[in-house]
Write a protein that holds these residues in place. Structure first.
Motif, PDB file in Angstrom:
ATOM      1  N   VAL A 116       0.838  -1.370  -0.180  1.00  0.00           N
ATOM      2  CA  VAL A 116       0.034   0.064   0.107  1.00  0.00           C
ATOM      3  C   VAL A 116       0.807   1.441  -0.145  1.00  0.00           C
ATOM      4  CG1 VAL A 116      -0.227  -0.084   2.546  1.00  0.00           C
ATOM      5  CG2 VAL A 116      -2.115   1.133   1.147  1.00  0.00           C
ATOM      6  N   THR A 117       0.437   2.191  -0.530  1.00  0.00           N
ATOM      7  CA  THR A 117       1.110   3.523  -0.717  1.00  0.00           C
ATOM      8  C   THR A 117       0.219   4.790  -0.094  1.00  0.00           C
ATOM      9  OG1 THR A 117       2.520   3.131  -2.560  1.00  0.00           O
ATOM     10  CG2 THR A 117       1.998   5.549  -2.279  1.00  0.00           C
ATOM     11  N   VAL A 118       0.842   5.567   0.655  1.00  0.00           N
ATOM     12  CA  VAL A 118       0.104   6.498   1.295  1.00  0.00           C
ATOM     13  C   VAL A 118       1.042   7.970   0.827  1.00  0.00           C
ATOM     14  CG1 VAL A 118      -0.319   7.873   3.462  1.00  0.00           C
ATOM     15  CG2 VAL A 118      -0.164   5.390   3.454  1.00  0.00           C
ATOM     16  N   LEU A 119       0.121   8.714   0.105  1.00  0.00           N
ATOM     17  CA  LEU A 119       0.630  10.016  -0.320  1.00  0.00           C
ATOM     18  C   LEU A 119      -0.060  11.243   0.810  1.00  0.00           C
ATOM     19  CD1 LEU A 119      -0.247  10.227  -4.127  1.00  0.00           C
ATOM     20  CD2 LEU A 119       1.800   9.437  -3.018  1.00  0.00           C
ATOM     21  N   GLY A 120       1.004  11.871   1.595  1.00  0.00           N
ATOM     22  CA  GLY A 120       0.597  12.958   2.328  1.00  0.00           C
ATOM     23  C   GLY A 120       1.147  12.379   3.774  1.00  0.00           C
ATOM     24  N   LEU A 121       1.959  13.100   4.379  1.00  0.00           N
ATOM     25  CA  LEU A 121       2.333  12.823   5.841  1.00  0.00           C
ATOM     26  C   LEU A 121       2.267  13.691   6.679  1.00  0.00           C
ATOM     27  CD1 LEU A 121       5.634  10.636   4.864  1.00  0.00           C
ATOM     28  CD2 LEU A 121       3.193   9.795   5.173  1.00  0.00           C
ATOM     29  N   GLY A 122       1.054  14.452   6.758  1.00  0.00           N
ATOM     30  CA  GLY A 122       0.672  15.440   7.775  1.00  0.00           C
ATOM     31  C   GLY A 122       0.212  14.521   8.875  1.00  0.00           C
ATOM     32  N   PRO A 123      -0.120  14.930  10.042  1.00  0.00           N
ATOM     33  CA  PRO A 123      -0.355  14.098  11.264  1.00  0.00           C
ATOM     34  C   PRO A 123      -1.448  12.980  10.935  1.00  0.00           C
ATOM     35  CG  PRO A 123      -0.628  16.360  11.746  1.00  0.00           C
ATOM     36  CD  PRO A 123      -0.425  16.346  10.331  1.00  0.00           C
ATOM     37  N   MET A 124      -2.451  13.136  10.224  1.00  0.00           N
ATOM     38  CA  MET A 124      -3.329  11.940   9.666  1.00  0.00           C
ATOM     39  C   MET A 124      -2.603  10.934   8.900  1.00  0.00           C
ATOM     40  SD  MET A 124      -6.172  10.408  10.337  1.00  0.00           S
ATOM     41  CE  MET A 124      -7.216  11.614  11.311  1.00  0.00           C
ATOM     42  N   GLY A 125      -1.935  11.527   7.588  1.00  0.00           N
ATOM     43  CA  GLY A 125      -1.266  10.764   6.982  1.00  0.00           C
ATOM     44  C   GLY A 125      -0.372   9.630   7.593  1.00  0.00           C
ATOM     45  N   ARG A 126       0.632  10.424   8.505  1.00  0.00           N
ATOM     46  CA  ARG A 126       1.325   9.651   9.316  1.00  0.00           C
ATOM     47  C   ARG A 126       0.580   8.467  10.159  1.00  0.00           C
ATOM     48  NH1 ARG A 126       3.626  14.674  10.115  1.00  0.00           N
ATOM     49  NH2 ARG A 126       3.245  14.836  12.232  1.00  0.00           N
ATOM     50  N   ALA A 127      -0.280   8.847  10.745  1.00  0.00           N
ATOM     51  CA  ALA A 127      -1.173   7.793  11.413  1.00  0.00           C
ATOM     52  C   ALA A 127      -1.664   6.835  10.581  1.00  0.00           C
ATOM     53  CB  ALA A 127      -2.507   8.479  12.092  1.00  0.00           C
ATOM     54  N   LEU A 128      -2.070   7.166   9.316  1.00  0.00           N
ATOM     55  CA  LEU A 128      -2.394   5.854   8.327  1.00  0.00           C
ATOM     56  C   LEU A 128      -1.134   4.998   8.079  1.00  0.00           C
ATOM     57  CD1 LEU A 128      -4.859   8.145   6.133  1.00  0.00           C
ATOM     58  CD2 LEU A 128      -5.667   6.568   7.935  1.00  0.00           C
ATOM     59  N   VAL A 137       2.079  -0.017   8.451  1.00  0.00           N
ATOM     60  CA  VAL A 137       3.209  -0.501   9.116  1.00  0.00           C
ATOM     61  C   VAL A 137       3.053  -1.569  10.179  1.00  0.00           C
ATOM     62  CG1 VAL A 137       5.540  -0.029   9.899  1.00  0.00           C
ATOM     63  CG2 VAL A 137       4.718   1.218   8.005  1.00  0.00           C
ATOM     64  N   ASN A 138       2.380  -1.045  10.972  1.00  0.00           N
ATOM     65  CA  ASN A 138       1.930  -2.187  12.126  1.00  0.00           C
ATOM     66  C   ASN A 138       1.570  -3.392  11.898  1.00  0.00           C
ATOM     67  OD1 ASN A 138       3.066  -0.183  13.791  1.00  0.00           O
ATOM     68  ND2 ASN A 138       1.044   0.831  14.702  1.00  0.00           N
ATOM     69  N   ALA A 139       0.819  -3.418  10.933  1.00  0.00           N
ATOM     70  CA  ALA A 139      -0.223  -4.290  10.190  1.00  0.00           C
ATOM     71  C   ALA A 139       0.795  -5.178   9.423  1.00  0.00           C
ATOM     72  CB  ALA A 139      -1.376  -3.908   9.620  1.00  0.00           C
ATOM     73  N   GLY A 140       2.083  -4.895   9.215  1.00  0.00           N
ATOM     74  CA  GLY A 140       2.795  -5.779   8.505  1.00  0.00           C
ATOM     75  C   GLY A 140       2.847  -5.605   6.903  1.00  0.00           C
ATOM     76  N   LEU A 141       2.050  -4.546   6.509  1.00  0.00           N
ATOM     77  CA  LEU A 141       2.047  -4.299   5.076  1.00  0.00           C
ATOM     78  C   LEU A 141       3.178  -3.727   4.649  1.00  0.00           C
ATOM     79  CD1 LEU A 141      -1.727  -3.106   5.164  1.00  0.00           C
ATOM     80  CD2 LEU A 141      -0.703  -5.089   4.610  1.00  0.00           C
ATOM     81  N   ARG A 142       3.520  -4.034   3.339  1.00  0.00           N
ATOM     82  CA  ARG A 142       4.650  -3.250   2.867  1.00  0.00           C
ATOM     83  C   ARG A 142       4.072  -1.907   2.265  1.00  0.00           C
ATOM     84  NH1 ARG A 142       5.943  -5.637  -2.450  1.00  0.00           N
ATOM     85  NH2 ARG A 142       3.956  -6.725  -2.319  1.00  0.00           N
ATOM     86  N   THR A 143       4.695  -0.658   3.105  1.00  0.00           N
ATOM     87  CA  THR A 143       4.098   0.396   2.927  1.00  0.00           C
ATOM     88  C   THR A 143       5.127   1.502   2.444  1.00  0.00           C
ATOM     89  OG1 THR A 143       2.913  -0.054   5.118  1.00  0.00           O
ATOM     90  CG2 THR A 143       2.836   2.417   4.292  1.00  0.00           C
ATOM     91  N   THR A 144       4.628   2.162   1.378  1.00  0.00           N
ATOM     92  CA  THR A 144       5.428   3.090   0.472  1.00  0.00           C
ATOM     93  C   THR A 144       4.711   4.391   0.990  1.00  0.00           C
ATOM     94  OG1 THR A 144       6.129   1.739  -1.075  1.00  0.00           O
ATOM     95  CG2 THR A 144       6.446   4.110  -1.550  1.00  0.00           C
ATOM     96  N   VAL A 145       5.654   5.501   1.172  1.00  0.00           N
ATOM     97  CA  VAL A 145       5.123   7.130   1.700  1.00  0.00           C
ATOM     98  C   VAL A 145       5.951   7.826   0.849  1.00  0.00           C
ATOM     99  CG1 VAL A 145       4.553   6.312   4.036  1.00  0.00           C
ATOM    100  CG2 VAL A 145       6.697   7.033   3.617  1.00  0.00           C
ATOM    101  N   TRP A 146       5.158   8.791   0.671  1.00  0.00           N
ATOM    102  CA  TRP A 146       5.595  10.179  -0.190  1.00  0.00           C
ATOM    103  C   TRP A 146       5.144  11.229   0.559  1.00  0.00           C
ATOM    104  CZ3 TRP A 146       3.339  13.988  -2.846  1.00  0.00           C
ATOM    105  CH2 TRP A 146       4.128  14.764  -3.747  1.00  0.00           C
ATOM    106  N   ASN A 147       5.662  12.345   0.473  1.00  0.00           N
ATOM    107  CA  ASN A 147       5.318  13.823   1.019  1.00  0.00           C
ATOM    108  C   ASN A 147       5.804  14.873   0.127  1.00  0.00           C
ATOM    109  OD1 ASN A 147       3.329  15.069   3.179  1.00  0.00           O
ATOM    110  ND2 ASN A 147       5.319  16.136   3.683  1.00  0.00           N
ATOM    111  N   ARG A 148       4.918  15.797  -0.025  1.00  0.00           N
ATOM    112  CA  ARG A 148       5.685  17.022  -0.994  1.00  0.00           C
ATOM    113  C   ARG A 148       6.577  17.436  -0.110  1.00  0.00           C
ATOM    114  NH1 ARG A 148       2.346  20.362  -4.387  1.00  0.00           N
ATOM    115  NH2 ARG A 148       0.492  19.505  -3.350  1.00  0.00           N
ATOM    116  N   THR A 149       6.686  17.942   1.281  1.00  0.00           N
ATOM    117  CA  THR A 149       7.658  18.603   1.886  1.00  0.00           C
ATOM    118  C   THR A 149       8.578  17.509   2.536  1.00  0.00           C
ATOM    119  OG1 THR A 149       6.271  20.180   2.392  1.00  0.00           O
ATOM    120  CG2 THR A 149       8.312  19.796   3.726  1.00  0.00           C
TER     121      THR A 149
END
Length: 295
Positions: free
Chosen positions: A10-22, A27-39
């Motif tokens: 799964v990929t998460v775009l946006g790492l504000g407070p809620m994006g980081r929580a998602l 990650v905690n569920a053991g999923l391969r997690t890719t993240v990206w944030n504009r800043t």
């Protein structure tokens, strides 16, 4: 147990407070997690826990069949998703947009996605960041039911109640708008009450327990009013609008006597007065919903 390379991605775009929580919940569920944030710079803690930080948004979405977007609004989401390279990378993949905006913006996003071969679900997060990944999380989705069901095993990592509210793509945002209407109207009312109480010499802490008592009586009233509105029942035998008008006048008068702006209460009072002038003084407060809903 699956190895990390076999786990769903799964990929998460946006790492504000809620994006980081998602992302953290994935990650905690053991999923391969890719993240990206504009800043840059917000992914370090997630990477330390096992997430992969992508250098570019198109690289991030290409890493997973499912991309979850959580940014400030749909202008921000569009500025990322509608980049040519990102759109191309998304073709054939699924986007779940959990950014907050209006139902019309959700419909526009879905139309754009369909025209570019992107599978699309809209969504709304109804609880704070601290609930994500716990049983207390409440997340709504709308759009194709089969798409919701397909990605449910991954989305369930976000915890709590994950409810598909309907196929019409704007329904999640519509729920969000209606529920936030309750929240912010109530918060405004409480802030106003604290100001009036303080002007009368009552400290906020002293008022708070009684305010909580008022809040406690609301859930059954909400349920009763919902049934009445759906059934077209505007009976006001126990509490007619004429009584509400008198109470509202007292609140507005007391507020303004202390120099406290009472525009919100005056607006509510005007609605009640309008209903009374139309001959509905004996009706209950549900008549206001009918009055406001007229086209």
């Amino acid at each position: 147990m699956s190895s990390p390379t076999e786990a769903p991605a799964v990929t998460v775009l946006g790492l504000g407070p809620m994006g980081r929580a998602l992302a953290g919940a994935f990650v905690n569920a053991g999923l391969r997690t890719t993240v990206w944030n504009r800043t840059p710079g917000r992914a370090a803690a997630l990477v330390a826990r096992g997430a992969v930080s992508a250098a570019e948004a198109q690289e991030a979405v290409a890493a997973s069949p499912l991309t979850v977007v959580c940014v400030v609004d749909y202008d921000a989401a569009d500025s990322v998703l509608r980049r040519e390279a990102v759109t191309a990378a998304l073709r054939g993949r699924t986007v779940v947009n959990l950014s907050a905006d209006t139902p019309d913006r959700a419909r526009d996003a879905a139309a754009w996605a369909a025209s570019h071969g992107v599978r699309y679900l809209d969504g709304a997060i109804m609880t704070p960041t601290t609930t994500i990944g716990t049983p207390q999380a409440v997340i709504l989705t709308s759009g194709p039911a089969d798409l919701h069901q397909e990605h449910l095993p991954v989305l369930e990592a976000l915890g709590g109640s994950l409810t598909h509210v309907g196929e019409e793509i704007g329904l999640a945002a519509a729920h969000d708008i209606a529920l936030l209407d309750i929240f912010w109207t109530a918060m405004t009312g409480y802030a106003h009450a604290l100001a009036v109480a303080r002007a009368e010499g009552i400290g906020a802490r002293r008022l708070a327990p009684f305010a909580q008592g008022i809040a406690a009586i609301l859930p059954p009233i909400f349920a009763e009013m919902a049934g009445q509105v759906d059934d077209g029942d505007f009976s006001g035998e126990e509490s007619p609008l004429t009584s509400a008008a008198s109470s509202m006048a007292h609140i507005a008068h007391t507020s303004e006597a202390h120099g406290i702006e009472a525009g919100t209460m005056r607006a509510a009072q005007a609605l009640v007065r309008r209903a009374i002038d139309e001959g509905h003084g004996g009706d209950g407060f549900t008549r206001i919903a009918e009055l406001l809903g007229r086209r």
